[in-house]
Scaffold this active site. Structure first.
Site, PDB file in Angstrom:
ATOM      1  N   LYS A 106       0.847  -1.195   0.000  1.00 53.02           N
ATOM      2  CA  LYS A 106       0.000   0.000   0.000  1.00 53.02           C
ATOM      3  C   LYS A 106       0.880   1.242   0.000  1.00 53.02           C
ATOM      4  O   LYS A 106       2.073   1.201   0.294  1.00 53.02           O
ATOM      5  CB  LYS A 106      -0.916   0.027   1.231  1.00 53.02           C
ATOM      6  CG  LYS A 106      -0.205  -0.029   2.595  1.00 53.02           C
ATOM      7  CD  LYS A 106       0.354   1.298   3.073  1.00 53.02           C
ATOM      8  CE  LYS A 106       1.084   1.205   4.397  1.00 53.02           C
ATOM      9  NZ  LYS A 106       1.865   2.440   4.718  1.00 53.02           N
ATOM     10  N   ASP A 121      -1.258  -1.714  10.706  1.00 51.91           N
ATOM     11  CA  ASP A 121      -1.635  -1.759   9.290  1.00 51.91           C
ATOM     12  C   ASP A 121      -2.319  -3.064   8.895  1.00 51.91           C
ATOM     13  O   ASP A 121      -2.944  -3.144   7.830  1.00 51.91           O
ATOM     14  CB  ASP A 121      -0.397  -1.599   8.392  1.00 51.91           C
ATOM     15  CG  ASP A 121       0.210  -0.218   8.465  1.00 51.91           C
ATOM     16  OD1 ASP A 121      -0.396   0.671   9.096  1.00 51.91           O
ATOM     17  OD2 ASP A 121       1.294  -0.027   7.893  1.00 51.91           O
TER      18      ASP A 121
END
EC number: 2.7.1.148
Length: 291
Positions: free
Chosen positions: A14, A138
């Site tokens: 990401k 995350d």
């Protein structure tokens, strides 16, 4: 259900579109406001049946013992589900570590998702979320989301924005491994500032002309990282010079990305970065982690 034949799964990375550090909690953790967007840069995890939990990795610099997030994720599920059998995991490590791309978190989320199914544990989404948070802030994003998402709290409070990035994303790793601890120890505090509402701004990012909003998506780690690592700062300069609509550090770095309207300009700057021996990826518009 045992894994009867080897199973291979991609674990995507990401970038952060905007990252504001909003305060430091009493327990030492920092809260933040950010957008997570998936990119087409991934590790490959292969699973096969084994009598115990085993881990191997194509990158010899990464540990494969109980300090590895994949091993920790597997043990959490094994203990929770009372599973007798093990699993052999091979990590083909392609996403750079220490880059702010969440590669390790994505790997851990992949292990949770795959083994919950193939060991027939069938934990609820609530329990899986709890395990994901325990592994890293995350990890829930990679477990639960597919496209652009807003993250608050320590990164674990997620809102699916049901949209994707409408531009080409060129992501560059300048061959610097920056620890998250270092970044939090050196960033320039701006808690007192009123910051843009990233969640409200995100839907306005579309291909019909809201590029003027992009400069609002700052990253609070940038100034400290750029002061210490001139080559990382130079990548941002190069991406903007090559025509990027916007460029930013991802997470705490060292990866830097640029958003491009056209594929040809994106590929030209990719070639220039590869000539410097920098690993680089290209993500097409509208990308999501759905395979």
């Amino acid at each position: 259900m045992k894994i009867k034949t080897p199973l291979t799964v991609k674990a995507f990375a990401k970038i952060n579109l905007g990252l504001f550090i909003t305060r430091k909690r009493d327990d030492g953790y920092h809260t933040l406001s950010t957008l997570f967007a998936p990119i087409d840069w991934y590790d490959i995890l292969s699973f096969s049946a084994a009598d115990a939990i085993e881990m191997s990795c194509t990158n010899p610099d990464l540990p494969v013992d109980d300090s590895n997030l994949c091993v920790r994720a597997a043990r959490l599920l094994q203990d929770e589900g009372g599973v007798k059998e093990g699993v052999s995991m091979l990590l083909d490590k392609r996403v750079p570590f220490g880059a702010g791309l969440g590669g390790g978190s994505s790997d851990a989320a992949t292990v949770l998702r795959v083994l919950n199914s193939f060991w027939d544990i069938n934990l609820s989404s609530v329990d899986l979320h709890r395990f994901a948070v325990s592994l890293g802030a995350d990890v829930p994003y990679f477990l639960e989301m597919q496209g652009l998402a807003y993250a608050g709290g320590i990164g674990d409070e997620l809102v699916d924005l049901n949209m994707t990035i409408p531009w080409f994303i060129v992501t560059v790793f300048p061959c610097e491994h920056i620890s998250t601890a270092w970044a939090y120890g050196h960033f320039h505090r701006r808690f007192e500032l009123e910051r843009p509402d990233l969640r409200a701004l995100a839907p306005q990012l579309s291909s019909d002309g809201k590029t003027e909003l992009l400069p609002l998506f700052e990253n609070d780690f940038e100034s400290a990282v750029f002061e210490q690592f001139g080559n990382v700062r130079q990548v941002k300069t190069d991406l903007l010079s090559a025509g990027a609509l916007f460029s930013s550090l991802s997470g705490s770095g060292s990866a830097v990305y640029g958003l491009f309207e056209g594929e040809s300009a994106a590929r030209e700057v990719m070639a220039a970065m590869e000539a410097k021996c920098y690993p680089v990826s290209l993500t097409p518009p509208g990308f999501s982690m759905r395979q």
